[in-house]
Write a protein that holds these residues in place. Structure first.
Motif, mmCIF file in Angstrom:
data_model
loop_
_atom_site.group_PDB
_atom_site.id
_atom_site.type_symbol
_atom_site.label_atom_id
_atom_site.label_comp_id
_atom_site.label_asym_id
_atom_site.label_seq_id
_atom_site.Cartn_x
_atom_site.Cartn_y
_atom_site.Cartn_z
ATOM 1 N N LEU A 145 -0.904 -5.313 -4.271
ATOM 2 C CA LEU A 145 -0.115 -6.165 -3.378
ATOM 3 C C LEU A 145 -0.292 -5.698 -1.933
ATOM 4 O O LEU A 145 -0.201 -4.509 -1.634
ATOM 5 C CB LEU A 145 1.366 -6.107 -3.767
ATOM 6 C CG LEU A 145 1.687 -6.368 -5.242
ATOM 7 C CD1 LEU A 145 3.187 -6.314 -5.469
ATOM 8 C CD2 LEU A 145 1.110 -7.687 -5.710
ATOM 9 N N SER A 146 -0.544 -6.631 -1.025
ATOM 10 C CA SER A 146 -0.750 -6.328 0.398
ATOM 11 C C SER A 146 0.464 -6.742 1.203
ATOM 12 O O SER A 146 0.974 -7.845 1.041
ATOM 13 C CB SER A 146 -1.978 -7.085 0.916
ATOM 14 O OG SER A 146 -3.110 -6.742 0.170
ATOM 15 N N PHE A 147 0.879 -5.847 2.111
ATOM 16 C CA PHE A 147 2.104 -6.135 2.859
ATOM 17 C C PHE A 147 1.954 -6.161 4.363
ATOM 18 O O PHE A 147 2.938 -6.211 5.093
ATOM 19 C CB PHE A 147 3.238 -5.184 2.454
ATOM 20 C CG PHE A 147 2.876 -3.732 2.453
ATOM 21 C CD1 PHE A 147 2.864 -3.000 3.615
ATOM 22 C CD2 PHE A 147 2.588 -3.099 1.264
ATOM 23 C CE1 PHE A 147 2.559 -1.657 3.608
ATOM 24 C CE2 PHE A 147 2.292 -1.751 1.233
ATOM 25 C CZ PHE A 147 2.284 -1.027 2.408
ATOM 26 N N LEU A 161 4.016 -4.160 7.715
ATOM 27 C CA LEU A 161 4.879 -3.044 7.331
ATOM 28 C C LEU A 161 4.180 -1.714 7.574
ATOM 29 O O LEU A 161 4.817 -0.704 7.817
ATOM 30 C CB LEU A 161 5.278 -3.128 5.854
ATOM 31 C CG LEU A 161 6.232 -4.244 5.471
ATOM 32 C CD1 LEU A 161 6.554 -4.151 3.987
ATOM 33 C CD2 LEU A 161 7.499 -4.187 6.283
ATOM 34 N N VAL A 182 9.354 -1.195 2.920
ATOM 35 C CA VAL A 182 8.543 -1.185 1.697
ATOM 36 C C VAL A 182 9.449 -1.285 0.477
ATOM 37 O O VAL A 182 9.173 -2.053 -0.452
ATOM 38 C CB VAL A 182 7.647 0.066 1.633
ATOM 39 C CG1 VAL A 182 6.956 0.178 0.285
ATOM 40 C CG2 VAL A 182 6.616 0.038 2.757
ATOM 41 N N LEU A 185 10.671 -4.827 0.109
ATOM 42 C CA LEU A 185 9.616 -5.678 -0.428
ATOM 43 C C LEU A 185 9.493 -5.486 -1.943
ATOM 44 O O LEU A 185 9.401 -6.460 -2.692
ATOM 45 C CB LEU A 185 8.283 -5.382 0.249
ATOM 46 C CG LEU A 185 7.078 -6.143 -0.285
ATOM 47 C CD1 LEU A 185 7.289 -7.654 -0.176
ATOM 48 C CD2 LEU A 185 5.820 -5.728 0.443
ATOM 49 N N ASN A 239 4.594 2.285 -6.578
ATOM 50 C CA ASN A 239 4.370 2.456 -5.147
ATOM 51 C C ASN A 239 3.783 3.846 -4.945
ATOM 52 O O ASN A 239 4.460 4.842 -5.137
ATOM 53 C CB ASN A 239 5.686 2.308 -4.382
ATOM 54 C CG ASN A 239 5.514 2.491 -2.900
ATOM 55 O OD1 ASN A 239 4.423 2.396 -2.369
ATOM 56 N ND2 ASN A 239 6.611 2.773 -2.216
ATOM 57 N N GLY A 296 7.290 -11.491 2.371
ATOM 58 C CA GLY A 296 6.866 -10.155 2.754
ATOM 59 C C GLY A 296 5.462 -9.808 2.291
ATOM 60 O O GLY A 296 4.842 -8.909 2.840
ATOM 61 N N LEU A 297 4.980 -10.496 1.269
ATOM 62 C CA LEU A 297 3.608 -10.257 0.817
ATOM 63 C C LEU A 297 2.654 -11.118 1.632
ATOM 64 O O LEU A 297 2.917 -12.287 1.861
ATOM 65 C CB LEU A 297 3.443 -10.623 -0.663
ATOM 66 C CG LEU A 297 4.067 -9.695 -1.680
ATOM 67 C CD1 LEU A 297 3.809 -10.220 -3.094
ATOM 68 C CD2 LEU A 297 3.543 -8.289 -1.537
#
Length: 91
Positions: free
Chosen positions: A9-11, A14, A25, A28, A46, A71-72
């Motif tokens: 998953l890319s955020f 952040l 984080v 999210l 994580n 958020g993603l």
């Protein structure tokens, strides 16, 4: 036997946050967990600035949920390999 799928998953922005980055984080991760809870059988890891989602749910269902999660900025279905195999390739 149902195969476990793993998503990276890319955020996005952040990563630019300072001392309060962990707060964003965690939020999210909570957002993703909340949206996946009704589906069951999913785990979020994580580690080292990356968020991994492990699940046995159908790909279409998971991707539909992730596309609508605030958020993603993106996600990728990834293939996992044993660490020993990676070390053999690098040697």
């Amino acid at each position: 036997m149902v195969m476990e799928k793993v998503y990276l998953l890319s955020f996005g922005e952040l990563a630019l946050k300072g001392k309060n980055r962990i707060f964003f984080v965690r939020r999210l991760i909570e957002n993703v967990q909340k949206r996946l809870k009704p589906l069951g059988n999913s785990k979020i890891v994580n580690t080292y600035g990356r968020i991994l989602l492990k699940t046995t749910q159908p790909q279409e269902v998971i991707e539909n949920v992730l596309m609508k999660t605030f958020g993603l900025i993106g996600f990728s279905l990834v293939e996992t390999v044993a660490a020993v195999a990676v070390l053999a390739i690098l040697a």
